[in-house]
Write an enzyme that holds these catalytic residues in place. Structure first.
Site, PDB file in Angstrom:
ATOM      1  N   HIS A 109       0.793  -1.229   0.000  1.00 44.93           N
ATOM      2  CA  HIS A 109       0.000   0.000   0.000  1.00 44.93           C
ATOM      3  C   HIS A 109       0.833   1.291   0.000  1.00 44.93           C
ATOM      4  O   HIS A 109       0.521   2.258   0.711  1.00 44.93           O
ATOM      5  CB  HIS A 109      -0.957   0.014   1.183  1.00 44.93           C
ATOM      6  CG  HIS A 109      -2.073  -0.994   1.079  1.00 44.93           C
ATOM      7  ND1 HIS A 109      -2.485  -1.539  -0.106  1.00 44.93           N
ATOM      8  CD2 HIS A 109      -2.869  -1.547   2.045  1.00 44.93           C
ATOM      9  CE1 HIS A 109      -3.483  -2.380   0.120  1.00 44.93           C
ATOM     10  NE2 HIS A 109      -3.732  -2.409   1.410  1.00 44.93           N
ATOM     11  N   HIS A 183      -9.864   2.085  -0.213  1.00 48.53           N
ATOM     12  CA  HIS A 183      -9.789   0.975   0.739  1.00 48.53           C
ATOM     13  C   HIS A 183     -10.918   1.055   1.766  1.00 48.53           C
ATOM     14  O   HIS A 183     -10.677   0.917   2.974  1.00 48.53           O
ATOM     15  CB  HIS A 183      -8.426   0.997   1.429  1.00 48.53           C
ATOM     16  CG  HIS A 183      -7.970  -0.326   1.950  1.00 48.53           C
ATOM     17  ND1 HIS A 183      -8.655  -1.037   2.916  1.00 48.53           N
ATOM     18  CD2 HIS A 183      -6.889  -1.080   1.634  1.00 48.53           C
ATOM     19  CE1 HIS A 183      -8.008  -2.152   3.181  1.00 48.53           C
ATOM     20  NE2 HIS A 183      -6.924  -2.209   2.414  1.00 48.53           N
ATOM     21  N   GLU A 321     -11.769  -4.029  -3.305  1.00 45.39           N
ATOM     22  CA  GLU A 321     -10.808  -3.040  -3.781  1.00 45.39           C
ATOM     23  C   GLU A 321     -10.453  -3.293  -5.249  1.00 45.39           C
ATOM     24  O   GLU A 321      -9.716  -4.227  -5.564  1.00 45.39           O
ATOM     25  CB  GLU A 321      -9.523  -3.112  -2.955  1.00 45.39           C
ATOM     26  CG  GLU A 321      -9.713  -3.004  -1.450  1.00 45.39           C
ATOM     27  CD  GLU A 321      -8.520  -3.573  -0.712  1.00 45.39           C
ATOM     28  OE1 GLU A 321      -7.396  -3.081  -0.930  1.00 45.39           O
ATOM     29  OE2 GLU A 321      -8.709  -4.527   0.062  1.00 45.39           O
TER      30      GLU A 321
END
Length: 358
Positions: A109, A183, A321
């Protein structure tokens, strides 16, 4: 006089004194999307239920302090690279790039301080028939060791009575990689309902998924068929129906934490449908992205409190996602995350809400 479709206030203050703003976009009835400038976070999404009520359906915090204290990606815009890159390493332009390793042996991420930890600028507010807010962030060359300056724009827009559209765009000044996502953690019974998402009915429009190793990196093999596995959601069924089967892939993900292969070709299409049994809420997710990460909240462990002061526990919410496949920079057989100067990265996702018919 018509009610304003957008309002703005101060949601909190960073330690350096900069203000974090919140914008509320309003659709029909009580439908609302609340966005904060820190992390370009979807802080709340108020959607109708089958009884005529409205409730927030995304996990998060009531006050800014919660977002600042713990990095849990609740509702955040994630980048530069969503999901994982094996060993935090990839090659580009015949050079090896080493990223921070922040998830076991892998990069996750965007690194130690990804886009979810940045204060974005509010670049535009549109109070027309489709209210929208555009936030921008400039990631300099070398930030988190990613090559190239990246200019990012994220636009949240209400495009229907109960429909939220998310458009993410990026441009660079030299070859780089980019893979953005939102997210949000969804519970269609309500963010403070205290109920599990294991009885939500899920449909995923995918024939294949990526099998992973115990560190959540895709195995060196082609995508697997979902047929005959607990990963088959081609027809709607409860999330928890097969989640506890003795399956090596469920074991590796501690539940569902896998990418489904959508095969989009850049066109917006239905990727998933989620329905809550008690509230009757239905969310359809449409995207132009080639993958959809389905995460059943396996690592939520009750150590963090969210809205209403409630502890967030395993399977209290799930993530859907849309993004490019994980570890794609190291897999020429995967959709490419490469972006060159003069090109435009474009991610489009739509969250469309309805209710079950009586």
């Amino acid at each position: 006089m018509a009610a304003s479709t957008i309002t703005k206030d101060v949601f909190g203050t960073l330690p350096d004194g900069r203000k974090v703003e919140r914008l509320v976009l309003r659709g029909e009835g009580g439908f609302e999307a609340r966005i904060i400038s820190y992390g370009a976070v979807l802080q709340a999404l108020i959607a109708p239920d089958a009884n005529g009520g409205y409730d927030d359906v995304v996990l998060g915090h009531d006050a800014f302090a919660g977002y600042l204290a713990e990095r849990k990606f609740l509702g955040a815009t994630v980048g530069r690279y969503a999901n994982r890159i094996a060993k935090g390493q990839f090659s580009l332009q015949e050079e090896t790039v080493q990223l921070a390793v922040n998830n076991g042996p892998n990069a996750l991420h965007g690194g130690l301080e990804g886009f979810d930890r940045k204060l974005w600028e509010i670049a535009d507010i549109d109070e027309g028939g489709e209210p929208a807010v555009t936030l921008t962030y400039v990631s300099p060359h070398g930030e988190e060791n990613y090559p190239g300056r990246l200019d990012v724009r994220v636009t949240y827009r209400i495009t229907g009575p109960t429909e939220l559209s998310l458009l993410m765009e990026a441009r660079t000044d030299r070859p780089t990689i980019v893979n953005l996502t939102n997210h949000s953690f969804f519970n269609l019974e309500g963010a403070t309902s205290g109920t599990s998402i294991l009885d939500h009915r899920l449909m995923v429009a995918a024939e294949q998924f990526l099998a992973i190793d115990p560190t959540a990196i895709p195995l060196p093999e082609p995508p697997r068929s979902v047929a005959g596995t607990p990963f088959d959601f081609r027809r709607p069924r409860p999330v928890g129906e097969r989640i506890r089967e003795s399956d090596s892939q469920l074991r590796n993900g501690r539940g569902y934490d896998h990418t489904y292969c959508l095969g989009r070709d850049g066109k917006l299409a239905l990727a998933a449908r989620l329905e809550a049994p008690r509230s009757g809420r239905i969310m359809e997710l449409l995207t132009n992205q080639p993958g959809l990460q389905v995460y059943s909240g396996n690592y939520l462990d009750g150590t963090m409190s969210g809205k209403g002061g409630k502890l967030i526990r395993q399977s209290d919410a799930m993530c859907l996602e849309p993004h490019i496949w994980p570890d794609a920079p190291n897999r020429p057989d995967f959709p490419s995350p490469r972006l060159d100067s003069g090109g435009v990265y474009r991610h489009h996702t739509v969250y469309r809400f309805s209710v079950r018919s009586p």
